[in-house]
Every structure is written in C-alpha cells, then in structure tokens.
Design an enzyme around this catalytic site. Structure first.
Site, PDB file in Angstrom:
ATOM      1  N   CYS A 168       0.774  -1.353  -0.004  1.00 32.50           N
ATOM      2  CA  CYS A 168      -0.078   0.087  -0.003  1.00 32.50           C
ATOM      3  C   CYS A 168       0.831   1.218  -0.097  1.00 32.50           C
ATOM      4  O   CYS A 168       1.498   1.366  -0.875  1.00 32.50           O
ATOM      5  CB  CYS A 168      -1.157  -0.125   1.144  1.00 32.50           C
ATOM      6  SG  CYS A 168      -0.399  -0.165   2.888  1.00 32.50           S
ATOM      7  N   ARG A 169       0.632   1.822   1.165  1.00 29.51           N
ATOM      8  CA  ARG A 169       1.610   3.298   1.119  1.00 29.51           C
ATOM      9  C   ARG A 169       3.161   3.211   1.402  1.00 29.51           C
ATOM     10  O   ARG A 169       3.871   2.399   0.806  1.00 29.51           O
ATOM     11  CB  ARG A 169       0.841   4.167   2.129  1.00 29.51           C
ATOM     12  CG  ARG A 169      -0.309   4.510   1.694  1.00 29.51           C
ATOM     13  CD  ARG A 169      -1.346   5.255   2.427  1.00 29.51           C
ATOM     14  NE  ARG A 169      -2.462   5.613   2.387  1.00 29.51           N
ATOM     15  CZ  ARG A 169      -3.635   5.785   3.142  1.00 29.51           C
ATOM     16  NH1 ARG A 169      -3.409   5.566   4.447  1.00 29.51           N
ATOM     17  NH2 ARG A 169      -4.855   5.967   2.825  1.00 29.51           N
TER      18      ARG A 169
END
Lengths: 227, 227
Positions: free
Chosen positions: B181-182
DNA sequence: CCATCATTCAACAGATTTATTGAATAATGC
DNA sequence: GCATTATTCAATAAATCTGTTGAATGATGG
C-alpha cells in the site's frame, strides 16, 4: 512510553515508531550514540566523553535502551552499553542525510569549515575502495589513538587533529587524501579536511565512518601503523 | 528550534540533527508524513485523514517544514504540502526498521494480525520484480481508489480492504499474492495479508510501499486496471 | 469591496521532558 | 562484614511541547 492497548493497531504502531524517533531526538543522545557506534562503552566513559553527569548519561542510556536502540551488559562493577543493531547506524545516517540536504542551518555550520562548498563532496565507500586498490589515495584516520588501535581502514594513517599540523610535511602532497573518523556524525573529519585544504592539500572526507565500513563487511586492520 | 551560535560547531550539528529527529518524533507527524509520502496534499485533507483539527495539523506541518522534512506551496486558497526529498522516505524506513527489529512491542502489535509469524516476512522489491516477470505473482494494491489512480505497480489489482472479502473468489488461489500500500508505515497491507491468509491464500506483503518503489525508479502505471 | 474559505498566528492550560540532587542498589576487594 | 566504586532510582524544579480556542491573514469570486 507505555502504550494504551485501547488504541487502534495503526495508532499503536505509529506510537512505537515515534518512540524510536524520540529516543534519538536529543543532542546528547546523538552524541552518546556516536560514541557507542565505535563500540562498547561504560557509562562513566560515555558521560565523560559527552560531558554529562553520570546520572544524566545513565538516564539517557536507559531511555534509549527502552526504545531498543542500545543494550547494556553488566561486567563486574561496570555496565557496558552498545548499539543493539546495525539498523541504528542506518537510522543515524538517514537523519544526517535529511539534515544535510534540507537544513540551511547545517549548511551554514558546515560552511564555517569550508571555503569552497563544492569540493566538500564526500567520497563513497565504493569509490574509496577502488582508489585504495590503485594506490591513488592516502587514507587518514583522525580518531584518538585508542580507537584507532581497536580497528581502522587497511593502511590508514592515524593522526589526531592536534598533531596534524606538525606532521604535515610527511604527507604526500601529490596523492589525494581521504579523511574519516567515527560515525556519520563525526566532525573531526570535517575539521581535518578544512585544515589540510587550507594548506593546499587535496582532501576529501569519507562519506561514512568506521562503523559503517565495518558494517558493510569491508576489511578492518587492527595493527597500529603510524606516520 | 533556533540555535545559539555560541555553541561549538559539533554541538550545533548535533542540535540540528536532533531537530530533524524531533520533527518525526510524534505519532501524528508520522501519520502526516505517511500521507505525504503518497504525494501533495492540502492541509484540510491531511487534517481529515489523520483526524486532527486543522489548526493542529497546520502547526505540525509547520514544525516539520522548519526541520526541512516537508515543504508547502500555495495554490489559490490552498496550501499543498509535500515531502521535500526522497531522503525523508529513507528516514521513515530506517525508523521502522529499527522499531521492527528492536521493539518487542511492535512485535506484539504485528503479531495481533498474524497467526504465524514466520510467513509474515516481507518481499523485497527485487524479489517481487523477478517474480512479476515470471508471472508467478498477483500484485494487490489495497489503497483507496483515488491514490491507486495516480500511480500503482504495473499490473496491480486495486481492491480495498472493505471489498476484499467480496472479491475473494476472483483471486487465483494458486498464484502467490503480494500486497502493498503506502509507505513503510501502511498498516492496510498487514491487514489485507491477515485476511487473505485466513482464507487460505498464499500472501506476503511488499517490504516497502509505492513511494519507495517510485523512488527506486521502477515503473509505475497510471491506467486503472480493475478486478 | 464584501463574503467566504483555507490556512496561519497567538495565547493559554495541561502534559511531558530534562537536568540536578541525593539516596539506594550491586559488585568488588580487603 | 565494611568501605569503595559504578550505576540506577526517586523527587524536584525548570523548560519544552501539544492541543485548543478564537482571532488574523491571504486569496477567491461575486
């Protein structure tokens, strides 16, 4: 320091990461870590080197121990602290890099040492290794003699800052000099570069210090080799 | 924050480095940085995502700006903040690595997500690249759709955590899944891995997030590609 | 130029951190 | 056991940091 388990896991993780950051977020603690990057040290010695009261040094060390940055080992009357992990070195280096790239103030301080900013570019480990093999460089270790004795770059000369001026004549002016000292924070090497450059030598400093060199698995000498 | 120039240069440097560390030494600021690692964000949006009052978010952002971690750009009524530098990502990753290796507490939190600790080992960028080329893996992006649209790993599927359960049947159970994800802090991928693993999938998470992938110069797609 | 919206500033109370002091603990050698 | 030495603990005051509040600033659009 103690965390509520009522928080969301995400917040709990952030809190833990923040705790690590907090543990390095103090000038005295950074100074202690720089010392510890050289190897195990007793509380008393650390306090002396960093100019802290013993109680204060102990407190900072415990704080860092709680955050997992350092660990202590009791040997007789003494407690020896050391960095728990090479990842701590990475962290210190990362902080320094951010500071150097982003903070005008660091620039200002560093510029105090250097006339000409462009030539202060540090030498990377890889580049130094290559130039060492070709015999192109004189490697200069500016740490105190006792630290030098415990390990240094192969073929390095150990000259402390105070003695540097006296020994200038023995340095080969045609070879480039690469100075290094402790960890990512060591200012001695900056000062050495400034001094030598003022005398007309071609000098740069090694990007990192000995601990990083060692951590990278590169060879370290322990025999003393003097100018 | 402002430094006395009466100090020794060494102390001044340590003070500056400590200022950088202090700027990241707060859970809310880490959360803000995680958001900023995705790209420019306005103060309002940041405050909303991190659940802070606007004034408070603004204050934290200014604090970090002073330390050189972020920079702001005014566009009309809005001020957009972004990370000043990729070196900030390195710093965040370094903090996380220290925390993961050294802090039992992080372990405890992470273990809450995983039954079986050994298989939570993250996949490195290099390893993922190789396995992607061989067609061995399904890459899963668990970020919100808007972030996904702005850039994602080539061929990645975008399924948010909430929808994951519904879309399970469309996933190939024989291929290994790699979730990301991030930034280094994103917990979404941990949760996704936990959920999928509970359903019998073979899942690991990517060591870093998209920002690091991008910073490493690896290819990023911007076309939306849905399950 | 006025109303509106996004952001910043300024001031304050509450919480946390730091350095200092002196006492407590742990290990050593006599 | 007792004195000594190294480290830690506990308590305190000073300094710093955080979050909140409400007002100020900057930019936009009518």
């Amino acid at each position: 320091m103690t965390q509520k388990s009522s928080e969301s896991p995400k917040q709990a993780l952030f809190a833990q990461f923040a705790a690590v950051a907090k543990a390095v977020a103090h000038p005295h603690r950074l100074a202690l870590l720089e010392q510890l990057a050289q190897g195990e040290r007793s509380v008393e010695l650390l306090a002396d080197r960093v100019h802290l009261s013993i109680a204060n040094a102990s407190q900072h060390l415990q704080h860092m121990r709680q955050a997992g940055l350092v660990s202590g080992r009791r040997d007789g009357k003494f407690v020896f602290y050391r960095l728990t992990d090479d990842s701590v070195l990475d962290l210190l280096a990362a902080i320094q890099r951010v500071a150097e790239r982003n903070l005008a103030e660091v620039d200002r301080v560093v510029r105090g040492y250097f006339n000409d900013r462009d030539s202060m570019e540090p030498v990377s480990r890889a580049e130094l290794l290559e130039r060492m093999k070709l015999g192109l460089v004189t490697v200069l270790d500016v740490r105190p003699a006792d630290e030098f004795a415990l390990g240094h770059l192969p073929g390095a000369l150990n000259v402390q800052l105070g003695e540097l001026e006296r020994r200038l004549t023995k340095l080969n002016k045609s070879k480039e000099i690469v100075a290094y000292c402790r960890g990512p924070y060591c200012v001695l090497s900056y000062e050495a570069v400034a001094l030598l450059r003022a005398r007309g030598f071609k000098v740069r400093r090694l990007q990192d210090g000995l601990p990083e060199w060692r951590a990278a698995g590169l060879p370290v000498e322990t025999t003393t080799q003097r100018l």
